[in-house]
Design an enzyme around this catalytic site. Structure first.
Site, short mmCIF file in Angstrom:
data_model
loop_
_atom_site.label_atom_id
_atom_site.label_comp_id
_atom_site.label_asym_id
_atom_site.label_seq_id
_atom_site.Cartn_x
_atom_site.Cartn_y
_atom_site.Cartn_z
N SER A 163 32.05 -30.71 -3.89
CA SER A 163 32.37 -29.46 -4.14
C SER A 163 31.99 -28.35 -3.20
O SER A 163 31.08 -28.69 -2.43
CB SER A 163 31.85 -28.94 -5.60
OG SER A 163 30.43 -29.27 -5.69
N GLU B 85 31.02 -24.30 -2.03
CA GLU B 85 30.89 -22.83 -2.59
C GLU B 85 31.36 -21.93 -1.67
O GLU B 85 31.24 -22.22 -0.41
CB GLU B 85 29.32 -22.53 -2.75
CG GLU B 85 28.79 -21.29 -3.24
CD GLU B 85 27.45 -20.94 -3.48
OE1 GLU B 85 26.72 -21.27 -4.13
OE2 GLU B 85 27.01 -20.32 -2.31
N THR C 233 30.73 -17.24 -5.51
CA THR C 233 29.45 -16.53 -6.03
C THR C 233 29.81 -15.18 -6.53
O THR C 233 30.95 -14.30 -6.41
CB THR C 233 28.57 -16.53 -4.97
OG1 THR C 233 29.04 -15.45 -3.66
CG2 THR C 233 28.01 -17.84 -3.98
N GLY D 201 20.08 -14.38 -11.71
CA GLY D 201 20.29 -13.66 -10.61
C GLY D 201 19.01 -13.05 -10.15
O GLY D 201 18.00 -13.33 -10.60
N ASP D 202 19.09 -12.53 -9.08
CA ASP D 202 17.77 -11.90 -8.37
C ASP D 202 17.56 -10.50 -8.73
O ASP D 202 18.45 -9.81 -9.27
CB ASP D 202 18.08 -11.98 -6.92
CG ASP D 202 17.54 -13.42 -6.41
OD1 ASP D 202 16.55 -14.13 -6.81
OD2 ASP D 202 18.41 -13.96 -5.57
N ALA E 201 18.10 -11.30 -21.05
CA ALA E 201 16.87 -11.48 -20.46
C ALA E 201 16.52 -12.72 -19.63
O ALA E 201 15.76 -12.34 -18.77
CB ALA E 201 15.84 -11.28 -21.68
N GLN F 208 19.36 -25.62 -5.52
CA GLN F 208 19.03 -24.88 -4.23
C GLN F 208 19.06 -25.93 -3.09
O GLN F 208 18.77 -27.06 -3.21
CB GLN F 208 17.47 -24.19 -4.30
CG GLN F 208 17.48 -23.22 -3.21
CD GLN F 208 18.28 -21.98 -2.85
OE1 GLN F 208 19.47 -22.35 -2.58
NE2 GLN F 208 18.30 -20.80 -3.85
N PHE G 149 16.90 -17.72 5.41
CA PHE G 149 17.37 -18.23 4.23
C PHE G 149 16.40 -18.99 3.35
O PHE G 149 16.09 -18.55 2.14
CB PHE G 149 18.70 -18.72 4.36
CG PHE G 149 19.84 -18.86 3.11
CD1 PHE G 149 19.44 -18.12 1.94
CD2 PHE G 149 20.68 -19.76 3.08
CE1 PHE G 149 20.37 -18.26 0.67
CE2 PHE G 149 21.61 -19.79 1.88
CZ PHE G 149 21.19 -19.08 0.90
N HIS H 277 27.06 -30.83 -3.45
CA HIS H 277 27.84 -29.44 -3.34
C HIS H 277 27.51 -28.81 -2.23
O HIS H 277 26.20 -28.44 -1.74
CB HIS H 277 27.26 -28.69 -4.85
CG HIS H 277 27.75 -27.48 -4.81
ND1 HIS H 277 28.99 -27.04 -5.08
CD2 HIS H 277 27.24 -25.90 -4.65
CE1 HIS H 277 29.26 -25.64 -5.27
NE2 HIS H 277 28.13 -25.01 -5.03
#
Ligand code: FAD
Length: 289
Positions: free
Chosen positions: A8, A10, A41, A101-102, A118, A171, A211, A260
């Site tokens: 897959s 991204e 994304t 999310g960040d 939350a 990750q 990164f 991925h």
């Protein structure tokens, strides 16, 4: 290597005309590799809400690919977030990569919107309750910067799976053993859902290191030395192909079925790696003529 892996890709949504061309070039180059799914994304802080939706819809429509839309909880109420999900369902999208999310730019930690979800667990629960999506989540073989201890990411992933997620994408990491240790810890914790390794083909070593520093991925000293030497000899691309293929191969030897790829909308190295793994492009005459 015996059987071919499922793959897959991204992508990220384009923000400029030039970036749009690059995305289409990327999809065009990678769609013939018959990915199991592709994902798009969602910009930090929900900044690409509309662009992600448009890219997801257009890729699905034009290439017939199974597209998963990323969705985060950042800076949106529960109602707004679920409206975005409903719009995906209405557009025929059946897969969501659900994330917390960040922290938004300038902030040091994630703070939920007062009327928002939350955590990723709450988001997964709400998406699962709609019954409209296959839900994938993020996973962290090396401790996430917010993890309380080294087991916290496994325990939290279990909560996301129990809330309704059916698979996780990790990750990126540089050492296959890091993935295997995490996979074993997840199995021990009772997680049976597939955990798909996230692979970063290195198109820029300096970029990959930055990164990695942001997300807590360890950079092996030997790899750093190798890229430094390769850069001196103008052989970075060759090393990147060898490194990424070797990593994928070790994962496959270790029983992994899915890979991925974080393409960063740069298709060529990903395509070379996938081909080196034995996957050949399906050429449909009408599409290439
Ligand atoms: P979570 O799994 O919810 O949290 C990460 C870790 O923090 C947990 O494993 C746990 O250790 C700890 N933690 C968090 N909340 C709690 C809690 N309430 N109690 C206890 N422990 C907790 N970001 C974007 O902005 N857009 C994207 O499209 C995007 N796509 C991504 C795709 C993948 C496959 C991955 C792995 C990451 C992606 N990210 C994206 C980055 C992601 O948003 C960040 O890593 C974020 O900090 C964590 O989101 P999450 O849902 O994975 O976190």
């Amino acid at each position: 290597m015996t059987t071919l892996p499922r793959i897959s890709f991204e992508f990220f949504p384009p923000q400029t005309l030039d970036a749009s061309f690059r995305l289409w070039e990327t999809v065009q180059a990678l769609a013939p590799m018959q990915p199991n799914f592709v994902s798009v994304t969602y910009g930090a802080g929900g900044t690409t809400r509309k662009l992600t939706h448009e890219a997801v819809s257009a890729i699905g429509r034009n290439y017939g690919l199974n597209v998963a839309a990323h969705l985060t909880c950042v800076d949106a109420t529960r109602t707004e977030t679920l409206e975005i999900a409903e719009a995906y369902a209405a557009a025929g999208v059946t897969e969501i990569v659900a994330l917390r999310g960040d922290a938004p730019k300038g902030a040091t930690r994630f703070t939920p919107h007062p009327d928002g979800f939350a955590s990723s667990v709450e988001l997964v629960e709400a998406l699962a309750a709609t019954g409209k999506f296959k839900i994938r989540v993020g996973a962290y073989p090396e401790p996430h910067p917010d993890a309380a201890d080294s087991f916290a990411d496994v325990a939290w992933l279990k909560r996301k799976i129990d809330a309704g997620a059916t698979s996780a994408i990790t990750q990126f990491f540089f050492d296959a053993d890091t993935f295997f240790r995490f996979r074993d810890a997840c199995a021990k914790a009772g997680i049976t859902a597939p955990i798909i390794p996230g692979i970063l083909p290195i198109t820029s070593w300096e970029g990959a290191k930055k990164f990695a520093a942001r997300c807590g991925t360890k950079v092996p000293g030997k790899l750093d030395e190798a890229f430094t030497t390769a850069a001196r000899d103008g052989r970075e691309e060759l090393l990147a192909l060898a490194q990424c293929t070797a990593l994928c191969d070790r994962l496959l030897q270790g029983g992994v079925d899915d890979l991925h790829f974080y393409t960063l909308n740069r298709p060529h190295l990903t395509r070379e790696v996938v081909r080196a793994l034995g996957i050949t492009p399906e050429l449909v005459l009408e599409k290439v003529a």
